[in-house]
Design a protein around this motif. Sequence first.
Motif, PDB file in Angstrom:
ATOM      1  N   ALA A   1       0.352  -2.266  10.695  1.00 46.92           N
ATOM      2  CA  ALA A   1       0.597  -0.823  10.845  1.00 46.92           C
ATOM      3  C   ALA A   1       1.632  -0.322   9.848  1.00 46.92           C
ATOM      4  O   ALA A   1       2.546   0.442  10.196  1.00 46.92           O
ATOM      5  CB  ALA A   1       1.032  -0.500  12.276  1.00 46.92           C
ATOM      6  N   ARG A   2       1.496  -0.717   8.588  1.00 43.08           N
ATOM      7  CA  ARG A   2       2.474  -0.308   7.586  1.00 43.08           C
ATOM      8  C   ARG A   2       2.173   1.105   7.098  1.00 43.08           C
ATOM      9  O   ARG A   2       1.023   1.426   6.770  1.00 43.08           O
ATOM     10  CB  ARG A   2       2.448  -1.268   6.392  1.00 43.08           C
ATOM     11  N   PRO A   3       3.174   1.971   7.006  1.00 43.25           N
ATOM     12  CA  PRO A   3       2.951   3.320   6.473  1.00 43.25           C
ATOM     13  C   PRO A   3       2.757   3.278   4.962  1.00 43.25           C
ATOM     14  O   PRO A   3       3.071   2.286   4.299  1.00 43.25           O
ATOM     15  CB  PRO A   3       4.231   4.068   6.856  1.00 43.25           C
ATOM     16  N   GLY A   4       2.241   4.385   4.439  1.00 47.84           N
ATOM     17  CA  GLY A   4       1.974   4.458   3.011  1.00 47.84           C
ATOM     18  C   GLY A   4       3.155   4.990   2.222  1.00 47.84           C
ATOM     19  O   GLY A   4       4.062   5.621   2.774  1.00 47.84           O
ATOM     20  N   PRO A   5       3.176   4.765   0.907  1.00 44.32           N
ATOM     21  CA  PRO A   5       4.288   5.249   0.075  1.00 44.32           C
ATOM     22  C   PRO A   5       4.434   6.766   0.094  1.00 44.32           C
ATOM     23  O   PRO A   5       5.555   7.279   0.130  1.00 44.32           O
ATOM     24  CB  PRO A   5       3.911   4.745  -1.325  1.00 44.32           C
ATOM     25  N   LEU A   6       3.318   7.479   0.065  1.00 44.50           N
ATOM     26  CA  LEU A   6       3.359   8.935   0.033  1.00 44.50           C
ATOM     27  C   LEU A   6       3.003   9.552   1.379  1.00 44.50           C
ATOM     28  O   LEU A   6       3.063  10.772   1.527  1.00 44.50           O
ATOM     29  CB  LEU A   6       2.399   9.466  -1.046  1.00 44.50           C
ATOM     30  N   GLU A   7       2.620   8.734   2.351  1.00 46.83           N
ATOM     31  CA  GLU A   7       2.248   9.231   3.680  1.00 46.83           C
ATOM     32  C   GLU A   7       2.937   8.378   4.743  1.00 46.83           C
ATOM     33  O   GLU A   7       2.306   7.554   5.407  1.00 46.83           O
ATOM     34  CB  GLU A   7       0.725   9.182   3.857  1.00 46.83           C
ATOM     35  N   PRO A   8       4.247   8.563   4.933  1.00 44.53           N
ATOM     36  CA  PRO A   8       4.966   7.728   5.905  1.00 44.53           C
ATOM     37  C   PRO A   8       4.523   7.951   7.343  1.00 44.53           C
ATOM     38  O   PRO A   8       4.823   7.125   8.203  1.00 44.53           O
ATOM     39  CB  PRO A   8       6.425   8.159   5.704  1.00 44.53           C
ATOM     40  N   TRP A   9       3.830   9.053   7.610  1.00 46.60           N
ATOM     41  CA  TRP A   9       3.344   9.313   8.964  1.00 46.60           C
ATOM     42  C   TRP A   9       2.040   8.560   9.267  1.00 46.60           C
ATOM     43  O   TRP A   9       1.668   8.416  10.427  1.00 46.60           O
ATOM     44  CB  TRP A   9       3.100  10.813   9.145  1.00 46.60           C
ATOM     45  N   ALA A  10       1.380   8.066   8.233  1.00 47.44           N
ATOM     46  CA  ALA A  10       0.127   7.333   8.411  1.00 47.44           C
ATOM     47  C   ALA A  10       0.408   5.832   8.469  1.00 47.44           C
ATOM     48  O   ALA A  10       1.460   5.354   8.039  1.00 47.44           O
ATOM     49  CB  ALA A  10      -0.832   7.648   7.276  1.00 47.44           C
ATOM     50  N   GLN A  11      -0.528   5.080   9.000  1.00 50.00           N
ATOM     51  CA  GLN A  11      -0.377   3.634   9.120  1.00 50.00           C
ATOM     52  C   GLN A  11      -1.654   2.931   8.675  1.00 50.00           C
ATOM     53  O   GLN A  11      -2.714   3.548   8.579  1.00 50.00           O
ATOM     54  CB  GLN A  11      -0.038   3.246  10.570  1.00 50.00           C
ATOM     55  N   GLY A  12      -1.512   1.635   8.415  1.00 51.11           N
ATOM     56  CA  GLY A  12      -2.674   0.838   8.037  1.00 51.11           C
ATOM     57  C   GLY A  12      -2.863   0.691   6.550  1.00 51.11           C
ATOM     58  O   GLY A  12      -3.996   0.739   6.058  1.00 51.11           O
ATOM     59  N   TYR A  13      -1.762   0.482   5.823  1.00 49.82           N
ATOM     60  CA  TYR A  13      -1.855   0.354   4.371  1.00 49.82           C
ATOM     61  C   TYR A  13      -1.792  -1.105   3.898  1.00 49.82           C
ATOM     62  O   TYR A  13      -2.036  -1.372   2.717  1.00 49.82           O
ATOM     63  CB  TYR A  13      -0.738   1.148   3.692  1.00 49.82           C
ATOM     64  N   TYR A  14      -1.463  -2.009   4.789  1.00 57.03           N
ATOM     65  CA  TYR A  14      -1.316  -3.410   4.395  1.00 57.03           C
ATOM     66  C   TYR A  14      -2.379  -4.259   5.084  1.00 57.03           C
ATOM     67  O   TYR A  14      -2.511  -4.197   6.313  1.00 57.03           O
ATOM     68  CB  TYR A  14       0.068  -3.931   4.778  1.00 57.03           C
ATOM     69  N   PRO A  15      -3.138  -5.041   4.297  1.00 57.06           N
ATOM     70  CA  PRO A  15      -3.202  -5.139   2.835  1.00 57.06           C
ATOM     71  C   PRO A  15      -4.146  -4.091   2.258  1.00 57.06           C
ATOM     72  O   PRO A  15      -4.771  -3.335   3.011  1.00 57.06           O
ATOM     73  CB  PRO A  15      -3.733  -6.556   2.613  1.00 57.06           C
ATOM     74  N   SER A  16      -4.276  -4.082   0.950  1.00 57.58           N
ATOM     75  CA  SER A  16      -5.100  -3.092   0.281  1.00 57.58           C
ATOM     76  C   SER A  16      -6.571  -3.480   0.334  1.00 57.58           C
ATOM     77  O   SER A  16      -6.984  -4.494  -0.228  1.00 57.58           O
ATOM     78  CB  SER A  16      -4.667  -2.959  -1.188  1.00 57.58           C
ATOM     79  N   HIS A  45      -0.765   2.614  -2.473  1.00 57.09           N
ATOM     80  CA  HIS A  45      -0.376   1.356  -1.841  1.00 57.09           C
ATOM     81  C   HIS A  45       0.952   0.873  -2.404  1.00 57.09           C
ATOM     82  O   HIS A  45       1.315   1.188  -3.544  1.00 57.09           O
ATOM     83  CB  HIS A  45      -1.438   0.271  -2.068  1.00 57.09           C
ATOM     84  N   TRP A  46       1.654   0.100  -1.585  1.00 57.46           N
ATOM     85  CA  TRP A  46       2.834  -0.598  -2.053  1.00 57.46           C
ATOM     86  C   TRP A  46       2.405  -1.798  -2.902  1.00 57.46           C
ATOM     87  O   TRP A  46       1.290  -2.305  -2.732  1.00 57.46           O
ATOM     88  CB  TRP A  46       3.671  -1.097  -0.876  1.00 57.46           C
ATOM     89  N   PRO A  47       3.273  -2.278  -3.795  1.00 56.66           N
ATOM     90  CA  PRO A  47       2.907  -3.462  -4.582  1.00 56.66           C
ATOM     91  C   PRO A  47       2.559  -4.674  -3.731  1.00 56.66           C
ATOM     92  O   PRO A  47       1.633  -5.423  -4.061  1.00 56.66           O
ATOM     93  CB  PRO A  47       4.159  -3.712  -5.433  1.00 56.66           C
ATOM     94  N   LEU A  48       3.273  -4.889  -2.621  1.00 58.10           N
ATOM     95  CA  LEU A  48       2.970  -6.039  -1.773  1.00 58.10           C
ATOM     96  C   LEU A  48       1.614  -5.903  -1.089  1.00 58.10           C
ATOM     97  O   LEU A  48       0.986  -6.909  -0.745  1.00 58.10           O
ATOM     98  CB  LEU A  48       4.061  -6.240  -0.725  1.00 58.10           C
ATOM     99  N   ASP A  49       1.154  -4.676  -0.868  1.00 58.96           N
ATOM    100  CA  ASP A  49      -0.191  -4.492  -0.321  1.00 58.96           C
ATOM    101  C   ASP A  49      -1.230  -5.081  -1.266  1.00 58.96           C
ATOM    102  O   ASP A  49      -2.183  -5.743  -0.846  1.00 58.96           O
ATOM    103  CB  ASP A  49      -0.486  -3.004  -0.114  1.00 58.96           C
ATOM    104  N   VAL A  50      -1.034  -4.829  -2.541  1.00 57.04           N
ATOM    105  CA  VAL A  50      -1.964  -5.324  -3.557  1.00 57.04           C
ATOM    106  C   VAL A  50      -1.842  -6.839  -3.703  1.00 57.04           C
ATOM    107  O   VAL A  50      -2.846  -7.551  -3.784  1.00 57.04           O
ATOM    108  CB  VAL A  50      -1.692  -4.617  -4.906  1.00 57.04           C
ATOM    109  N   PHE A  51      -0.615  -7.328  -3.737  1.00 60.58           N
ATOM    110  CA  PHE A  51      -0.407  -8.772  -3.885  1.00 60.58           C
ATOM    111  C   PHE A  51      -1.025  -9.544  -2.724  1.00 60.58           C
ATOM    112  O   PHE A  51      -1.678 -10.579  -2.919  1.00 60.58           O
ATOM    113  CB  PHE A  51       1.092  -9.068  -3.975  1.00 60.58           C
ATOM    114  N   ALA A  52      -0.844  -9.054  -1.509  1.00 62.33           N
ATOM    115  CA  ALA A  52      -1.416  -9.728  -0.351  1.00 62.33           C
ATOM    116  C   ALA A  52      -2.936  -9.741  -0.417  1.00 62.33           C
ATOM    117  O   ALA A  52      -3.576 -10.744  -0.057  1.00 62.33           O
ATOM    118  CB  ALA A  52      -0.951  -9.042   0.936  1.00 62.33           C
ATOM    119  N   SER A  53      -3.526  -8.666  -0.889  1.00 60.46           N
ATOM    120  CA  SER A  53      -4.981  -8.621  -1.013  1.00 60.46           C
ATOM    121  C   SER A  53      -5.483  -9.612  -2.052  1.00 60.46           C
ATOM    122  O   SER A  53      -6.558 -10.203  -1.892  1.00 60.46           O
ATOM    123  CB  SER A  53      -5.441  -7.210  -1.372  1.00 60.46           C
ATOM    124  N   LEU A  54      -4.732  -9.788  -3.114  1.00 63.53           N
ATOM    125  CA  LEU A  54      -5.123 -10.778  -4.119  1.00 63.53           C
ATOM    126  C   LEU A  54      -5.094 -12.187  -3.534  1.00 63.53           C
ATOM    127  O   LEU A  54      -5.985 -12.998  -3.799  1.00 63.53           O
ATOM    128  CB  LEU A  54      -4.199 -10.682  -5.333  1.00 63.53           C
TER     129      LEU A  54
END
Length: 244
Positions: A159-174, A216-225
Amino acid sequence: MRETPRAEPPQPRPHRAFEHTAGASCTGTPHRSDGRPPHTPRGARQPDPLGRPGTTPPVPGRPALFSALVALAVVTWQVLVHGPLARLDERASRSLVDTVPRPLSELASDLGNMTVALPVLACAVAYAVWRGRRAAALYAGLAMAAVPLLVIPLKEWTARPGPLEPWAQGYYPSGHTATAAVAYFGAAFLVSNRLLPVAAVLTAVTGAGLVLRGFHWPLDVFASLCLSLLVLGVSSSRTRRSSG
């Protein structure tokens, strides 16, 4: 004036092993000393349906897969507890967002859309089926189907919020990064291993666009890789076993 004595021709030595003819047992006859076959016997290569030497996708070694699993676990833990790595990730993201024009970063991130990546993989699957590589095509399709089955539960759990949408959740992983990696690398495995650098570039451009646009945050992308490496490793391993 003395003549220079001519060199005597070499005489075969008893018990000497040569490497020219495999399997010879007579003393002095050229043979391999241990009777083993060559290191890379050409006869052991399996030809494809058209008679040319077949190729199978490279399988990441166990250390690479284990490292990817450990990295995914550590990053997920840091995201869940909002640890130092997650806080560093957020600071890095704020310094990277909108450092390039938004139309450019959006175009790059769109490479991870299913409407873009899935048709590429579908064409590669059709090509593999036409070439008689049905098992490889099947496992490539299953790998793509596994992406949402793995990504969506992780999104709901973290349930991680987004960089530009802190009210939203579900950004991790990408999900876009995982879609791009599995689709483009899967297509390269099915068509030609020479396309692997192209797949790597397309995946990297997708991840960079997602970070630079603020999707996405950089770690979102790294985790998806890391997750994609695990999925592709299992898929490639099953393909090798079925064709072996």
